[in-house]
Structure formats: structure tokens, C-alpha cells
Write a protein that holds these residues in place. Structure first.
Motif, PDB file in Angstrom:
ATOM      1  N   GLY A  99      31.173  48.002  40.437  1.00 53.34           N
ATOM      2  CA  GLY A  99      31.351  49.144  41.327  1.00 53.34           C
ATOM      3  C   GLY A  99      31.883  48.746  42.686  1.00 53.34           C
ATOM      4  O   GLY A  99      32.710  49.455  43.270  1.00 53.34           O
ATOM      5  N   GLU A 100      31.435  47.622  43.206  1.00 51.22           N
ATOM      6  CA  GLU A 100      31.908  47.139  44.510  1.00 51.22           C
ATOM      7  C   GLU A 100      33.401  46.799  44.450  1.00 51.22           C
ATOM      8  O   GLU A 100      34.151  47.085  45.384  1.00 51.22           O
ATOM      9  CB  GLU A 100      31.132  45.896  44.948  1.00 51.22           C
ATOM     10  N   ILE A 101      33.804  46.191  43.356  1.00 56.12           N
ATOM     11  CA  ILE A 101      35.214  45.811  43.191  1.00 56.12           C
ATOM     12  C   ILE A 101      36.085  47.058  43.093  1.00 56.12           C
ATOM     13  O   ILE A 101      37.106  47.163  43.766  1.00 56.12           O
ATOM     14  CB  ILE A 101      35.396  44.917  41.949  1.00 56.12           C
ATOM     15  N   LEU A 102      35.660  48.006  42.272  1.00 49.24           N
ATOM     16  CA  LEU A 102      36.435  49.237  42.104  1.00 49.24           C
ATOM     17  C   LEU A 102      36.491  50.043  43.395  1.00 49.24           C
ATOM     18  O   LEU A 102      37.524  50.634  43.710  1.00 49.24           O
ATOM     19  CB  LEU A 102      35.849  50.073  40.968  1.00 49.24           C
ATOM     20  N   ASP A 103      35.406  50.068  44.151  1.00 49.57           N
ATOM     21  CA  ASP A 103      35.406  50.780  45.430  1.00 49.57           C
ATOM     22  C   ASP A 103      36.354  50.126  46.426  1.00 49.57           C
ATOM     23  O   ASP A 103      36.994  50.811  47.222  1.00 49.57           O
ATOM     24  CB  ASP A 103      33.994  50.843  46.021  1.00 49.57           C
ATOM     25  N   ALA A 104      36.463  48.817  46.365  1.00 51.98           N
ATOM     26  CA  ALA A 104      37.341  48.086  47.283  1.00 51.98           C
ATOM     27  C   ALA A 104      38.807  48.222  46.884  1.00 51.98           C
ATOM     28  O   ALA A 104      39.686  48.269  47.750  1.00 51.98           O
ATOM     29  CB  ALA A 104      36.947  46.614  47.334  1.00 51.98           C
ATOM     30  N   ASP A 105      39.075  48.300  45.564  1.00 48.02           N
ATOM     31  CA  ASP A 105      40.462  48.351  45.093  1.00 48.02           C
ATOM     32  C   ASP A 105      40.490  48.939  43.683  1.00 48.02           C
ATOM     33  O   ASP A 105      40.258  48.233  42.703  1.00 48.02           O
ATOM     34  CB  ASP A 105      41.061  46.946  45.094  1.00 48.02           C
ATOM     35  N   MET A 106      40.794  50.222  43.590  1.00 48.18           N
ATOM     36  CA  MET A 106      40.811  50.902  42.285  1.00 48.18           C
ATOM     37  C   MET A 106      41.877  50.346  41.343  1.00 48.18           C
ATOM     38  O   MET A 106      41.788  50.535  40.136  1.00 48.18           O
ATOM     39  CB  MET A 106      41.022  52.414  42.470  1.00 48.18           C
TER      40      MET A 106
ATOM     41  N   GLU B 181      39.277  34.761  38.756  1.00 50.45           N
ATOM     42  CA  GLU B 181      40.535  34.241  39.301  1.00 50.45           C
ATOM     43  C   GLU B 181      41.594  35.341  39.351  1.00 50.45           C
ATOM     44  O   GLU B 181      42.294  35.510  40.359  1.00 50.45           O
ATOM     45  CB  GLU B 181      41.028  33.067  38.467  1.00 50.45           C
ATOM     46  N   LYS B 182      41.710  36.126  38.277  1.00 51.03           N
ATOM     47  CA  LYS B 182      42.689  37.210  38.232  1.00 51.03           C
ATOM     48  C   LYS B 182      42.397  38.256  39.318  1.00 51.03           C
ATOM     49  O   LYS B 182      43.307  38.706  40.014  1.00 51.03           O
ATOM     50  CB  LYS B 182      42.666  37.907  36.870  1.00 51.03           C
ATOM     51  N   LEU B 183      41.127  38.640  39.425  1.00 52.97           N
ATOM     52  CA  LEU B 183      40.757  39.652  40.408  1.00 52.97           C
ATOM     53  C   LEU B 183      41.003  39.188  41.832  1.00 52.97           C
ATOM     54  O   LEU B 183      41.552  39.917  42.654  1.00 52.97           O
ATOM     55  CB  LEU B 183      39.290  40.057  40.221  1.00 52.97           C
ATOM     56  N   ASN B 184      40.607  37.957  42.138  1.00 50.09           N
ATOM     57  CA  ASN B 184      40.800  37.444  43.494  1.00 50.09           C
ATOM     58  C   ASN B 184      42.285  37.282  43.816  1.00 50.09           C
ATOM     59  O   ASN B 184      42.712  37.593  44.933  1.00 50.09           O
ATOM     60  CB  ASN B 184      40.056  36.118  43.697  1.00 50.09           C
ATOM     61  N   SER B 185      43.075  36.856  42.860  1.00 52.68           N
ATOM     62  CA  SER B 185      44.518  36.735  43.082  1.00 52.68           C
ATOM     63  C   SER B 185      45.124  38.100  43.365  1.00 52.68           C
ATOM     64  O   SER B 185      45.948  38.260  44.265  1.00 52.68           O
ATOM     65  CB  SER B 185      45.206  36.111  41.876  1.00 52.68           C
ATOM     66  N   HIS B 186      44.722  39.088  42.592  1.00 52.78           N
ATOM     67  CA  HIS B 186      45.243  40.441  42.754  1.00 52.78           C
ATOM     68  C   HIS B 186      44.818  41.048  44.090  1.00 52.78           C
ATOM     69  O   HIS B 186      45.634  41.607  44.819  1.00 52.78           O
ATOM     70  CB  HIS B 186      44.731  41.324  41.600  1.00 52.78           C
ATOM     71  N   MET B 187      43.539  40.927  44.412  1.00 50.38           N
ATOM     72  CA  MET B 187      43.010  41.585  45.600  1.00 50.38           C
ATOM     73  C   MET B 187      43.412  40.910  46.905  1.00 50.38           C
ATOM     74  O   MET B 187      43.452  41.552  47.949  1.00 50.38           O
ATOM     75  CB  MET B 187      41.489  41.665  45.510  1.00 50.38           C
ATOM     76  N   ASN B 188      43.724  39.635  46.849  1.00 51.93           N
ATOM     77  CA  ASN B 188      44.030  38.899  48.074  1.00 51.93           C
ATOM     78  C   ASN B 188      45.508  38.524  48.168  1.00 51.93           C
ATOM     79  O   ASN B 188      45.871  37.617  48.926  1.00 51.93           O
ATOM     80  CB  ASN B 188      43.135  37.668  48.182  1.00 51.93           C
ATOM     81  N   ALA B 189      46.339  39.224  47.379  1.00 46.07           N
ATOM     82  CA  ALA B 189      47.781  38.929  47.391  1.00 46.07           C
ATOM     83  C   ALA B 189      48.443  39.486  48.634  1.00 46.07           C
ATOM     84  O   ALA B 189      47.996  40.365  49.266  1.00 46.07           O
ATOM     85  CB  ALA B 189      48.444  39.503  46.149  1.00 46.07           C
TER      86      ALA B 189
END
Length: 65
Positions: free
Chosen positions: A10-17, A57-65
């Protein structure tokens, strides 16, 4: 935001849908369900047979690009 094994879905989705696609790819199709939003990345990966480190790794790469 940096995702760890303990980060709640939920925290991840709230930060970046736009991260929803990564959960759908792993077979997690009920993202709106209160139970799934309260799961940690590690818990969800265990249930769905996904490598937690690969997803992080995928999520962090996507969110911090």
C-alpha cells in the motif's frame, strides 16, 4: 522512496501508482484489496513465488529513475 523487504504494498502504490504493473506481472491481481495493501513486499513474494530481491530492484529502479 526506497523499497525494502518490509515496505508495505500500500505504501508503494500510494507513492507511485505506476508501480502496479510490477505487482500485476507477479500475479498479484487484487491490489485494491485491504489485505494485499497491508502485506509487505517479502510476504507477497513468498505467496506468489517471486524473487523478492529482483522485485525490490525493479521497483527501486522505476521509482528513483
Amino acid at each position: 522512496m526506497t523499497v525494502t523487504k518490509d515496505t508495505l504494498i500500500g505504501e508503494i502504490l500510494d507513492a507511485d501508482m505506476t508501480t502496479a504493473e510490477y505487482f500485476l506481472e507477479m500475479g498479484m491481481h487484487c491490489l485494491g484489496c485491504p489485505a494485499s495493501r497491508g502485506e509487505s513486499i517479502e510476504q507477497a513474494c513468498e505467496v506468489h513465488g517471486v524473487d523478492v530481491n529482483e522485485l525490490i530492484e525493479k521497483l527501486n529502479s522505476h521509482m528513483n529513475a
